[in-house]
Design an enzyme around this catalytic site. Structure first.
Site, PDB file in Angstrom:
ATOM      1  N   TYR A  70      30.376  22.801  15.440  1.00 37.19           N
ATOM      2  CA  TYR A  70      30.636  22.810  16.874  1.00 37.19           C
ATOM      3  C   TYR A  70      29.718  21.802  17.549  1.00 37.19           C
ATOM      4  O   TYR A  70      28.491  21.872  17.380  1.00 37.19           O
ATOM      5  CB  TYR A  70      30.387  24.204  17.459  1.00 37.19           C
ATOM      6  CG  TYR A  70      30.419  24.236  18.975  1.00 37.19           C
ATOM      7  CD1 TYR A  70      31.608  23.997  19.661  1.00 37.19           C
ATOM      8  CD2 TYR A  70      29.270  24.487  19.719  1.00 37.19           C
ATOM      9  CE1 TYR A  70      31.654  24.011  21.048  1.00 37.19           C
ATOM     10  CE2 TYR A  70      29.308  24.516  21.108  1.00 37.19           C
ATOM     11  CZ  TYR A  70      30.491  24.272  21.770  1.00 37.19           C
ATOM     12  OH  TYR A  70      30.533  24.284  23.134  1.00 37.19           O
ATOM     13  N   ASP A  85      22.095  20.791  31.245  1.00 40.32           N
ATOM     14  CA  ASP A  85      23.544  20.936  31.171  1.00 40.32           C
ATOM     15  C   ASP A  85      24.085  21.339  32.534  1.00 40.32           C
ATOM     16  O   ASP A  85      24.346  22.515  32.812  1.00 40.32           O
ATOM     17  CB  ASP A  85      23.897  21.983  30.105  1.00 40.32           C
ATOM     18  CG  ASP A  85      25.403  22.094  29.877  1.00 40.32           C
ATOM     19  OD1 ASP A  85      26.137  21.210  30.349  1.00 40.32           O
ATOM     20  OD2 ASP A  85      25.832  23.070  29.237  1.00 40.32           O
ATOM     21  N   ASP A 114      33.025  20.647  22.715  1.00 44.48           N
ATOM     22  CA  ASP A 114      33.057  21.026  24.126  1.00 44.48           C
ATOM     23  C   ASP A 114      33.767  19.926  24.923  1.00 44.48           C
ATOM     24  O   ASP A 114      33.501  18.743  24.724  1.00 44.48           O
ATOM     25  CB  ASP A 114      31.610  21.191  24.603  1.00 44.48           C
ATOM     26  CG  ASP A 114      31.486  21.823  25.970  1.00 44.48           C
ATOM     27  OD1 ASP A 114      32.492  21.934  26.683  1.00 44.48           O
ATOM     28  OD2 ASP A 114      30.356  22.204  26.333  1.00 44.48           O
ATOM     29  N   ASP A 116      34.120  20.624  28.404  1.00 46.81           N
ATOM     30  CA  ASP A 116      33.750  21.003  29.773  1.00 46.81           C
ATOM     31  C   ASP A 116      35.001  21.326  30.596  1.00 46.81           C
ATOM     32  O   ASP A 116      35.816  22.124  30.197  1.00 46.81           O
ATOM     33  CB  ASP A 116      32.910  19.905  30.418  1.00 46.81           C
ATOM     34  CG  ASP A 116      31.591  19.701  29.697  1.00 46.81           C
ATOM     35  OD1 ASP A 116      30.952  20.701  29.337  1.00 46.81           O
ATOM     36  OD2 ASP A 116      31.195  18.543  29.468  1.00 46.81           O
ATOM     37  N   HIS A 141      37.331  23.155  23.655  1.00 48.21           N
ATOM     38  CA  HIS A 141      37.542  24.159  24.701  1.00 48.21           C
ATOM     39  C   HIS A 141      37.413  23.509  26.062  1.00 48.21           C
ATOM     40  O   HIS A 141      36.590  22.624  26.284  1.00 48.21           O
ATOM     41  CB  HIS A 141      36.620  25.370  24.547  1.00 48.21           C
ATOM     42  CG  HIS A 141      35.152  25.107  24.610  1.00 48.21           C
ATOM     43  ND1 HIS A 141      34.492  24.831  25.786  1.00 48.21           N
ATOM     44  CD2 HIS A 141      34.197  25.111  23.645  1.00 48.21           C
ATOM     45  CE1 HIS A 141      33.201  24.678  25.549  1.00 48.21           C
ATOM     46  NE2 HIS A 141      33.001  24.825  24.252  1.00 48.21           N
ATOM     47  N   GLU A 143      37.438  24.551  30.303  1.00 51.77           N
ATOM     48  CA  GLU A 143      37.061  25.732  31.090  1.00 51.77           C
ATOM     49  C   GLU A 143      37.533  25.656  32.530  1.00 51.77           C
ATOM     50  O   GLU A 143      38.068  24.635  32.978  1.00 51.77           O
ATOM     51  CB  GLU A 143      35.542  25.883  31.051  1.00 51.77           C
ATOM     52  CG  GLU A 143      34.811  24.767  31.772  1.00 51.77           C
ATOM     53  CD  GLU A 143      33.346  24.650  31.363  1.00 51.77           C
ATOM     54  OE1 GLU A 143      32.505  24.552  32.279  1.00 51.77           O
ATOM     55  OE2 GLU A 143      33.057  24.634  30.159  1.00 51.77           O
ATOM     56  N   CYS A 151      25.745  25.030  32.616  1.00 52.76           N
ATOM     57  CA  CYS A 151      25.767  25.790  31.377  1.00 52.76           C
ATOM     58  C   CYS A 151      26.297  27.194  31.632  1.00 52.76           C
ATOM     59  O   CYS A 151      25.965  27.825  32.648  1.00 52.76           O
ATOM     60  CB  CYS A 151      24.363  25.853  30.774  1.00 52.76           C
ATOM     61  SG  CYS A 151      24.185  26.986  29.379  1.00 52.76           S
ATOM     62  N   ARG A 188      38.912  28.434  27.879  1.00 57.09           N
ATOM     63  CA  ARG A 188      37.665  29.140  28.195  1.00 57.09           C
ATOM     64  C   ARG A 188      37.657  29.544  29.664  1.00 57.09           C
ATOM     65  O   ARG A 188      38.084  28.777  30.532  1.00 57.09           O
ATOM     66  CB  ARG A 188      36.471  28.221  27.891  1.00 57.09           C
ATOM     67  CG  ARG A 188      35.154  28.691  28.494  1.00 57.09           C
ATOM     68  CD  ARG A 188      34.000  27.813  28.058  1.00 57.09           C
ATOM     69  NE  ARG A 188      32.872  27.890  28.983  1.00 57.09           N
ATOM     70  CZ  ARG A 188      31.676  27.359  28.764  1.00 57.09           C
ATOM     71  NH1 ARG A 188      31.430  26.702  27.641  1.00 57.09           N
ATOM     72  NH2 ARG A 188      30.708  27.462  29.666  1.00 57.09           N
ATOM     73  N   GLU A 218      33.398  33.473  28.346  1.00 55.67           N
ATOM     74  CA  GLU A 218      31.992  33.084  28.266  1.00 55.67           C
ATOM     75  C   GLU A 218      31.089  34.079  28.988  1.00 55.67           C
ATOM     76  O   GLU A 218      31.412  34.568  30.073  1.00 55.67           O
ATOM     77  CB  GLU A 218      31.804  31.692  28.879  1.00 55.67           C
ATOM     78  CG  GLU A 218      30.385  31.168  28.859  1.00 55.67           C
ATOM     79  CD  GLU A 218      29.886  30.815  27.463  1.00 55.67           C
ATOM     80  OE1 GLU A 218      29.044  29.926  27.353  1.00 55.67           O
ATOM     81  OE2 GLU A 218      30.324  31.440  26.477  1.00 55.67           O
ATOM     82  N   ASN A 241      31.025  32.660  21.815  1.00 55.47           N
ATOM     83  CA  ASN A 241      29.900  31.741  21.927  1.00 55.47           C
ATOM     84  C   ASN A 241      28.613  32.553  21.929  1.00 55.47           C
ATOM     85  O   ASN A 241      28.315  33.252  22.889  1.00 55.47           O
ATOM     86  CB  ASN A 241      30.006  30.913  23.208  1.00 55.47           C
ATOM     87  CG  ASN A 241      28.861  29.914  23.334  1.00 55.47           C
ATOM     88  OD1 ASN A 241      28.190  29.586  22.353  1.00 55.47           O
ATOM     89  ND2 ASN A 241      28.635  29.426  24.544  1.00 55.47           N
TER      90      ASN A 241
END
Length: 327
Positions: A70, A85, A114, A116, A141, A143, A151, A188, A218, A241
């Site tokens: 990942y 982040d 990721d 984002d 993923h 989101e 983050c 996500r 998440e 996660n």
């Protein structure tokens, strides 16, 4: 009825209805996306992915035999930009890092990366997905946070409305289908802080219904909530996660498998230990004048982790003599 006569001769050639054929071998190397999709479809294993952020951390994970990796956005932002982040890493930073990691070993483990928020509206999401596919990424993923994201284990997160979120998922699904890619689309949601559990389930069900392959809620606040999400969305596969010392409880791989999760990522598995190791070595250098690196951990050992002997072999097999005197 058609009769097909095949005769194999001692010289290795064969004849089909009297016509001489030259034997050939076709080497098919499935893409990382196809590997990951098969792992989800054909096994019930928990796919454990350590969070890697650069070439060395990825090489170590590969050396230890992890079946998937990942690429963490937090780790990419910290290592490439030296920044927190907070949505500061953009498509170029993320895609170039993912491309390097995904292509370290063409026979290696598939990489989930990721993405984002997709870095913009539907057109930008489509561009991002296309570039991840071209980079060799196996899954990603996307989101529902606002573009000025942070983050998932920090407070104060805000998410966009459901329709804007679904527009991102639709753009991603349309792009991967248009390009005929097996890349795994992971939806996500970070809505738990702002809107609560029921809204998270509503969003993930909606994403599932328009074609997302896997779901990711998440920031679970309890093990019970994590278990409930798997049950509420079954049989749709979910990704967990695991961020130790983050917003939620520590869940082990054994517990996650028992709960029914299909993929488990450890976003800070490499970044946090790297910070500790670097900090300790530099503190010792400042005080004692040396880093105290253990015996045997010299340049050659580190280079061997990064494929030194493969390079030597390739040169020798090609007839080169660059390493004739050793390394």
């Amino acid at each position: 009825m058609t009769v097909l006569n095949i005769t194999l001769e001692e010289d290795g050639y064969y004849y089909v209805n009297g016509n001489r054929q030259v034997p050939s071998v076709s080497l098919y190397m499935p893409a990382g996306a196809t590997k990951l999709r098969r792992m989800l479809r054909e096994t019930d294993d928990l796919i454990v992915c350590p969070g890697v952020y650069d070439g060395l951390s990825a090489r170590v994970a590969m050396q230890l035999g992890f079946k998937a990796l990942y690429m963490t956005g937090a780790g990419t932002t910290a290592s490439r930009l030296g920044q927190p982040d907070l949505g500061l890493a953009q498509l170029y930073d993320m895609r170039t890092n993912a491309e390097m990691i995904a292509n370290l070993d063409p026979f290696g483990p598939p990489l989930i990366a990721d993405m984002d928020t997709g870095y913009g509206g539907p057109l930008m999401v489509a561009k991002s997905v296309q570039q991840y596919i071209q980079a060799g990424v196996a899954g990603f993923h996307i989101e529902d946070q606002i573009l000025n994201k942070r983050c998932g284990h920090l407070a104060g997160k805000r998410v966009v409305g459901l329709e804007e979120y679904l527009a991102r998922i639709r753009a991603a699904k349309f792009t991967k289908d248009r390009l005929g890619s097996d890349i795994v689309l992971i939806a996500r949601t970070d809505a738990l802080q702002q809107h609560g559990y029921d809204e998270c389930i509503r969003r993930l069900k909606a994403a599932r219904d328009i074609g997302a392959d896997v779901g990711l809620l998440e920031g679970f606040t309890s093990k019970e909530l994590a278990r409930q999400a798997v049950q509420d969305l079954a049989p749709w596969p979910l990704l967990l996660n695991m961020v130790e010392n983050g917003a939620g409880p520590v869940i082990t791989t054994a517990e996650a498998k028992e709960m029914g999760f299909r993929i488990m990522i450890f976003s800070f598995a490499c970044l946090a230990p790297a910070y500790l190791g670097i900090k300790n070595a530099l503190e010792r250098l400042k005080v004692e004048g040396r880093t105290g690196i253990p015996d045997g951990l010299g340049p050659k050992h580190l280079f061997e982790v990064c494929g030194l002997m493969d390079s030597v072999r390739i040169d020798a097999e090609a007839g080169g003599d660059a390493f004739a005197n050793g390394v």
